[in-house]
Design a protein around this motif. Structure first.
Motif, PDB file in Angstrom:
ATOM      1  N   GLY A  49       0.821  -1.207   0.000  1.00 57.24           N
ATOM      2  CA  GLY A  49       0.000   0.000   0.000  1.00 57.24           C
ATOM      3  C   GLY A  49       0.855   1.257   0.000  1.00 57.24           C
ATOM      4  O   GLY A  49       1.956   1.290   0.568  1.00 57.24           O
ATOM      5  N   ASN A  50       0.360   2.315  -0.626  1.00 52.52           N
ATOM      6  CA  ASN A  50       1.107   3.568  -0.735  1.00 52.52           C
ATOM      7  C   ASN A  50       1.368   4.209   0.623  1.00 52.52           C
ATOM      8  O   ASN A  50       2.297   5.012   0.769  1.00 52.52           O
ATOM      9  N   GLN A  51       0.547   3.878   1.611  1.00 50.25           N
ATOM     10  CA  GLN A  51       0.675   4.493   2.926  1.00 50.25           C
ATOM     11  C   GLN A  51       1.413   3.605   3.928  1.00 50.25           C
ATOM     12  O   GLN A  51       1.398   3.877   5.132  1.00 50.25           O
ATOM     13  N   ALA A  52       2.080   2.557   3.435  1.00 49.73           N
ATOM     14  CA  ALA A  52       2.699   1.592   4.350  1.00 49.73           C
ATOM     15  C   ALA A  52       3.752   2.237   5.247  1.00 49.73           C
ATOM     16  O   ALA A  52       3.794   1.980   6.456  1.00 49.73           O
ATOM     17  N   MET A  89       4.108   5.435   6.152  1.00 46.32           N
ATOM     18  CA  MET A  89       3.474   6.352   7.103  1.00 46.32           C
ATOM     19  C   MET A  89       2.730   5.578   8.185  1.00 46.32           C
ATOM     20  O   MET A  89       2.794   5.933   9.375  1.00 46.32           O
ATOM     21  N   ALA A  90       2.064   4.509   7.795  1.00 45.24           N
ATOM     22  CA  ALA A  90       1.319   3.710   8.769  1.00 45.24           C
ATOM     23  C   ALA A  90       2.260   3.006   9.741  1.00 45.24           C
ATOM     24  O   ALA A  90       1.970   2.918  10.939  1.00 45.24           O
ATOM     25  N   GLU A 114       4.991   4.062  10.860  1.00 51.15           N
ATOM     26  CA  GLU A 114       5.472   5.048  11.823  1.00 51.15           C
ATOM     27  C   GLU A 114       4.458   5.320  12.940  1.00 51.15           C
ATOM     28  O   GLU A 114       4.825   5.883  13.975  1.00 51.15           O
ATOM     29  N   GLN A 115       3.221   4.892  12.752  1.00 44.91           N
ATOM     30  CA  GLN A 115       2.218   5.074  13.802  1.00 44.91           C
ATOM     31  C   GLN A 115       2.356   4.048  14.915  1.00 44.91           C
ATOM     32  O   GLN A 115       1.873   4.261  16.032  1.00 44.91           O
ATOM     33  N   GLN A 152       9.649   6.464   6.416  1.00 47.80           N
ATOM     34  CA  GLN A 152       9.501   7.312   5.232  1.00 47.80           C
ATOM     35  C   GLN A 152      10.852   7.752   4.679  1.00 47.80           C
ATOM     36  O   GLN A 152      10.964   8.070   3.497  1.00 47.80           O
ATOM     37  N   ASP A 163      -5.752   0.967   4.796  1.00 50.76           N
ATOM     38  CA  ASP A 163      -5.049   1.240   3.543  1.00 50.76           C
ATOM     39  C   ASP A 163      -3.819   0.369   3.333  1.00 50.76           C
ATOM     40  O   ASP A 163      -3.185   0.427   2.279  1.00 50.76           O
ATOM     41  N   VAL A 164      -3.470  -0.414   4.331  1.00 49.17           N
ATOM     42  CA  VAL A 164      -2.279  -1.264   4.235  1.00 49.17           C
ATOM     43  C   VAL A 164      -2.699  -2.731   4.262  1.00 49.17           C
ATOM     44  O   VAL A 164      -3.391  -3.171   5.177  1.00 49.17           O
ATOM     45  N   ARG A 190       6.970  15.086  12.181  1.00 45.60           N
ATOM     46  CA  ARG A 190       6.995  13.631  12.372  1.00 45.60           C
ATOM     47  C   ARG A 190       7.558  13.234  13.732  1.00 45.60           C
ATOM     48  O   ARG A 190       7.763  12.055  13.994  1.00 45.60           O
TER      49      ARG A 190
END
Length: 372
Positions: A63-66, A68-69, A71-72, A79, A134-135, A266
């Protein structure tokens, strides 16, 4: 050996090679082969050893948000990780403790994670609940993991696949080695130059036998893997790290990405950030992970209590053995901060006697990672 234990795809090869098995993280794993733990350890330091680490968890994040996700739920700079590079990371809990440690690879269109065998199920729950819709999470059940480690590892693997000879520490590539599609990372758990190789399970034995056909390569078990990693100052989850240990306690502040702790949009945003960032900024965690080297020949094991000259308890050993390359007992321990300066003497209680140990630099040996 219990019938309930899982087997890796190299189990039959290990049996034929004379392995002695022990239960580890739900698997029957080879603890040593015919050479014995000490000689296996020395062989890896001098030449090259092949390890089966297929019990480790291998996971893909799509997924494009992998990044960023990720890092949560982890204080990693995902990133900022370039394509084809690997980074050490920590999963943390809301109290600042370490949920697990792992390796993450930016593979371009997805992230590839390698997590500890004993924490694989718990990590999967964390990923499923923390990454968001999204992942897509893909658990790889069809791949084995081998590690080729030692000063001759680069020469051996380069003969089968010349392009791996160009790789530097923490590089990751996807190559073909004698017809076997292989994900190669230039990394390991021994302090030596070497590689970890993720391969399809059905082809793992073929590749392992090919590597073992080299005169310099010997099979190595978990016993030597443990003494090698301890000499290299590398933590083992469940021993040197756990849910009550913060990154500051463990002297792992370097594993917190700079972008996650030095201001900017971040900074923080991961479980336990307030605790972890405060401890790192103030340098006030009450205890620290340190190295200890024995002044006698008596090995000091996990769980051994540590005392000062006044007989006051000041810490505890989390990993300990006799270091074949060091020529002395070595240990990792957590000590009260006042006792963590190098060359101070503390006392380990072994069978009712106090054994003197000096607070030592870690790693205990000079790592030989290839950096180009």
């Amino acid at each position: 050996m219990s019938d309930d234990l899982l087997h890796t795809s190299l189990y039959d090869l290990h049996q034929r090679s004379g392995a002695k098995f022990v239960p580890f993280a739900g698997y029957a794993m080879p603890v040593q082969f015919a050479m014995g733990v000490k000689r296996e350890h020395e062989h890896v330091r001098q030449r090259c050893g092949l390890f089966d680490v297929s019990h480790m968890g291998q996971i893909l994040l799509h997924g494009n948000q992998a990044a960023m996700a990720l890092e949560q739920i982890a204080p990693i700079d995902a990133q900022g990780l370039k394509t084809g590079r690997q980074r050490y990371g920590l999963f943390t809990n809301n109290n600042g403790g370490v949920h697990d440690d792992f390796m993450a690879v930016n593979a371009g269109d997805h992230f590839y994670l390698v997590v500890n065998a004993a924490r694989r199920s718990a990590d999967l729950v964390l990923l499923q609940t923390g990454l968001g819709e999204d992942v897509e999470i893909e658990v790889l059940e069809d791949r084995a993991l081998l590690a080729l480690q030692g000063p001759e590892a680069r020469t051996v693997l380069s003969e089968l696949c010349p392009e791996v000879g160009e790789m530097i520490f923490m590089d990751h590539r996807r190559v073909e080695i004698e017809g076997v599609p292989t994900w190669v990372s230039c990394s390991g758990y021994t302090g030596e130059d070497g590689y970890e190789l993720s391969v399809p399970k059905e082809q793992a034995e073929t590749l392992a036998q090919r590597l073992l056909s080299f005169e310099s390569v010997e099979p190595i078990g978990l016993g030597a893997r443990d003494s090698l990693r301890l000499e290299a100052g590398l933590c083992l989850y469940g021993h040197d790290l756990d849910e009550t240990t913060t990154p500051a306690d463990a002297n792992l502040g370097w594993a917190i990405g700079k972008a996650r702790r030095q201001g900017g949009e971040r900074e923080g945003g991961f479980p336990g950030a307030d605790v972890i960032l405060t401890q790192l900024a103030n340098r006030d965690s009450p205890r620290l992970r340190v190295g200890l080297q024995g002044e006698t020949r008596t090995p000091v094991r996990e769980g051994t209590l540590l005392y000062d000259e006044a007989d006051v308890e000041i810490g505890q050993v989390t990993s300990g053995t006799f270091g074949p390359s060091v020529g002395a007992p070595i240990a990792m321990a957590y000590l009260e901060r006042a006792w963590t300066e190098r060359n101070q003497t503390v006392y380990a209680e072994v069978r009712g006697k106090r054994q003197p140990m000096q607070v030592s630099a870690m790693p205990f040996i000079k790592p030989r990672y290839y950096r180009g």
